[in-house]
Design a protein around this motif. Structure first.
Motif, PDB file in Angstrom:
ATOM      1  N   CYS A 137      29.881  42.725  31.353  1.00 41.92           N
ATOM      2  CA  CYS A 137      30.798  43.509  31.562  1.00 41.92           C
ATOM      3  C   CYS A 137      30.460  44.761  32.603  1.00 41.92           C
ATOM      4  O   CYS A 137      31.433  44.960  33.528  1.00 41.92           O
ATOM      5  N   ASP A 140      31.189  42.859  35.900  1.00 45.98           N
ATOM      6  CA  ASP A 140      32.736  42.483  36.058  1.00 45.98           C
ATOM      7  C   ASP A 140      33.668  43.761  36.010  1.00 45.98           C
ATOM      8  O   ASP A 140      34.917  43.503  36.699  1.00 45.98           O
ATOM      9  N   VAL A 144      37.737  44.068  37.499  1.00 45.86           N
ATOM     10  CA  VAL A 144      38.977  44.110  36.818  1.00 45.86           C
ATOM     11  C   VAL A 144      38.943  45.551  36.153  1.00 45.86           C
ATOM     12  O   VAL A 144      39.986  45.700  35.564  1.00 45.86           O
ATOM     13  N   VAL A 148      36.829  46.834  30.648  1.00 46.62           N
ATOM     14  CA  VAL A 148      36.216  45.662  30.428  1.00 46.62           C
ATOM     15  C   VAL A 148      34.844  45.937  29.665  1.00 46.62           C
ATOM     16  O   VAL A 148      34.502  45.300  28.731  1.00 46.62           O
ATOM     17  N   CYS A 185      33.770  34.837  25.008  1.00 40.53           N
ATOM     18  CA  CYS A 185      33.752  36.003  25.642  1.00 40.53           C
ATOM     19  C   CYS A 185      32.566  35.801  26.740  1.00 40.53           C
ATOM     20  O   CYS A 185      32.801  36.307  27.823  1.00 40.53           O
ATOM     21  N   LEU A 189      33.875  36.118  30.804  1.00 38.78           N
ATOM     22  CA  LEU A 189      33.072  37.020  31.625  1.00 38.78           C
ATOM     23  C   LEU A 189      32.194  36.309  32.672  1.00 38.78           C
ATOM     24  O   LEU A 189      32.285  37.013  33.819  1.00 38.78           O
ATOM     25  N   VAL A 192      35.021  35.344  35.217  1.00 40.23           N
ATOM     26  CA  VAL A 192      35.206  36.567  36.137  1.00 40.23           C
ATOM     27  C   VAL A 192      34.148  36.676  36.981  1.00 40.23           C
ATOM     28  O   VAL A 192      34.465  37.195  38.383  1.00 40.23           O
ATOM     29  N   ASN A 202      41.616  37.085  37.170  1.00 45.73           N
ATOM     30  CA  ASN A 202      40.311  37.614  36.613  1.00 45.73           C
ATOM     31  C   ASN A 202      40.992  38.780  35.241  1.00 45.73           C
ATOM     32  O   ASN A 202      40.049  38.672  34.218  1.00 45.73           O
ATOM     33  N   ALA A 206      39.747  38.370  31.414  1.00 41.82           N
ATOM     34  CA  ALA A 206      39.064  39.487  30.740  1.00 41.82           C
ATOM     35  C   ALA A 206      39.844  40.168  29.585  1.00 41.82           C
ATOM     36  O   ALA A 206      39.206  40.551  28.525  1.00 41.82           O
TER      37      ALA A 206
END
Length: 250
Positions: A137, A140, A144, A148, A185, A189, A192, A202, A206
């Motif tokens: 997260c 990423d 995003v 996230v 998940c 992720l 992404v 993306n 997410a």
């Protein structure tokens, strides 16, 4: 008195070797070394504490697989920390994450085949999953948005809530869907992070992962509220597997 036959820790050395090897492909910053080594040392210390408190006699092959995953998470942590200073090879990061995610299905299989399922193994597996999601997260967020981070932070917020609200320490019933959500998940992720999709794609991937984890946590919170209102006896957090009961993970 039972004694622990083997206190593990070999993956720390393997992690150091892995960090050194990665450093040949892309320079790791001092902060990255600190983050990677810090994760390896702290996670190992917590595991050893659990082994001693539970008087575990045998570490077992399934836990060895989880330890390998944990070592890979340390490498991912170092790469993500380095990415804030300069670009890191996306293919290298995604490959390591993909191997870690693939091994997530191996440790449970090995535990069942060797009849070595344990509460410690389930908790170890869960914590490695949770930290890997959090690190992904963080990586990423640049693609995003920082929202996230909710995917990775919800698990830790759930634990904190258990200390603030004792009724949330109740042991949750087994539910395989939690494992499915965690795996989904992780894949989302990773997609992404790979940057194979356009920006809008993306965000959609997410967001779908966030909705899944919110649904899973929400269902557990609703169950805990109902149990609390029904006046069920409290199970201590020490004995409770907060997110995934051991039999689910292993």
């Amino acid at each position: 008195m039972r004694k622990v036959q083997w206190v593990p820790g070999w993956w720390v050395a393997a992690g150091i070797a892995g960090l050194a090897a990665i450093g040949q492909a892309t320079p790791l910053t001092p902060a990255a070394w600190a983050a990677g080594l810090g994760y390896l040392v702290v996670s190992t210390a917590l595991l050893v504490r659990g082994i001693r408190r539970g008087r575990v006699e045998r570490f077992g092959p399934a836990n060895a697989v989880t330890a390998t995953r944990s070592m890979l998470v340390g490498l991912v942590t170092a790469l993500v920390a380095t990415s804030f200073a300069h670009d890191v090879p996306t293919a290298l990061l995604v490959t390591i994450v993909a191997v870690a995610l693939a091994l997530d299905g191996v440790d449970g299989y090995v535990a069942r085949r060797t009849r070595s399922e344990s509460e410690l193994g389930g908790r170890f597996d869960m914590e490695v999953d949770a930290f890997l999601l959090l690190v992904l997260c963080v990586y990423d967020a640049r693609y995003v948005g920082w929202w996230v981070l909710a995917i990775g932070l919800l698990r830790y917020a759930f634990v904190v809530a258990g200390f603030v609200l004792p009724w949330m320490q109740q042991t949750l019933p087994p539910r395989y869907w939690r494992k499915v959500v965690t795996a989904a998940c992780g894949v989302a992720l990773t997609v992404v992070a790979s940057q194979l999709l356009p920006a809008a794609g993306n965000v959609l991937v997410a967001a779908a992962a966030l909705l899944l984890v919110l649904e899973s946590f929400g269902r557990d919170v609703i169950w805990l509220v109902r149990v609390n209102l029904a006046g069920a006896p409290l199970v201590s957090l020490e004995k409770a597997s907060t997110i995934s009961p051991p039999e689910e993970s292993r």
